[in-house]
Scaffold this active site. Sequence first.
Site, PDB file in Angstrom:
ATOM      1  N   ARG A 193     -12.309  -5.794  11.460  1.00  0.00           N
ATOM      2  CA  ARG A 193     -10.946  -6.129  11.866  1.00  0.00           C
ATOM      3  C   ARG A 193     -10.270  -6.902  10.737  1.00  0.00           C
ATOM      4  NH1 ARG A 193     -11.915  -8.297  18.080  1.00  0.00           N
ATOM      5  NH2 ARG A 193     -12.657  -6.310  18.972  1.00  0.00           N
ATOM      6  N   ASP A 212      -7.512  -8.743   8.422  1.00  0.00           N
ATOM      7  CA  ASP A 212      -6.405  -9.638   8.751  1.00  0.00           C
ATOM      8  C   ASP A 212      -5.079  -9.093   8.241  1.00  0.00           C
ATOM      9  OD1 ASP A 212      -8.072 -11.488   9.986  1.00  0.00           O
ATOM     10  OD2 ASP A 212      -8.349 -12.677   8.160  1.00  0.00           O
ATOM     11  N   TYR A 215     -16.531  -5.137   0.207  1.00  0.00           N
ATOM     12  CA  TYR A 215     -15.169  -5.607  -0.034  1.00  0.00           C
ATOM     13  C   TYR A 215     -14.913  -5.756  -1.528  1.00  0.00           C
ATOM     14  CZ  TYR A 215     -14.265  -6.761   4.874  1.00  0.00           C
ATOM     15  OH  TYR A 215     -14.062  -6.697   6.230  1.00  0.00           O
ATOM     16  N   ARG A 223     -12.456 -14.415   1.429  1.00  0.00           N
ATOM     17  CA  ARG A 223     -11.330 -15.145   0.838  1.00  0.00           C
ATOM     18  C   ARG A 223     -11.694 -16.588   0.519  1.00  0.00           C
ATOM     19  NH1 ARG A 223      -6.837 -14.364   5.102  1.00  0.00           N
ATOM     20  NH2 ARG A 223      -5.768 -15.865   3.734  1.00  0.00           N
TER      21      ARG A 223
END
Length: 259
Positions: A53, A55, A114, A205
């Site tokens: 999911r 952001d 990622y 992040r």
Amino acid sequence: MPRFALLIEYDGTPFAGWQAQADQPSVQGAIEAALARLDPGFREGARIAAAGRTDAGVHATGQVAHADLARDWDPFRLAEALNWHLKPDPVAILAAARVDEGFHARFSALERRYLFRLIARRAPVTHARYRVWQVRNPLAIEAMRRGAAHLIGRHDFTTFRSAMCQAASPVKTLDEITIAERAIPGGHEYRFTLRARSFLHNQVRSIVGTLERVGAGAWPPERVARALAAHDRAACGPVCPPQGLYLTGVGYPRDPFAG
């Protein structure tokens, strides 16, 4: 009902994130609206499930979701039809595949990958605007690599976890962090690649924001190890903005799109 896996690419800029929301645009909502136009069995209230999911503002080049449909579509025609109905949203179905009912986009996944893109230059970014994080000064890549090495393996990542994270445990195994650098006009681009079975909310992040502090010389590499050991969100570096982050791939025991 036949189950289909979807390989999805999207620009997250105009969306409030992957997850469907009543009053804001979402990637999930866009795809579900397209499916509802195509398949009589996919009515209002039906849901698709995704591997991750993402952001608001986060992009994907390899998101995976699955949907249960009434019609047994030819996978190629399903992808083509969805892409037609997704216009003009910046969402593309790269491939569709028929899968068995035991396949679950989230729970069957063995790893997520990622990419985070960071550009260091003084001139404003034009073509990659909203797709990278920009800082003004070059970063020390070897220092960042030394800092990143402390995070590889199985650890309690409380320091790098959002206060809103709903994961049952902060313990995760980070299998890979690599950092590459390339020259671009007027500066440098740094690419952070991270791989794990799963990630905590804002973990990537938080890690990249912390490593940027190392690269900028504000933190010594050893401080990353101390931050990790603190198990304290306050010990983390700043959380970097979402626009440089991409979900690039999801690994399964068998690749559903392998043909």
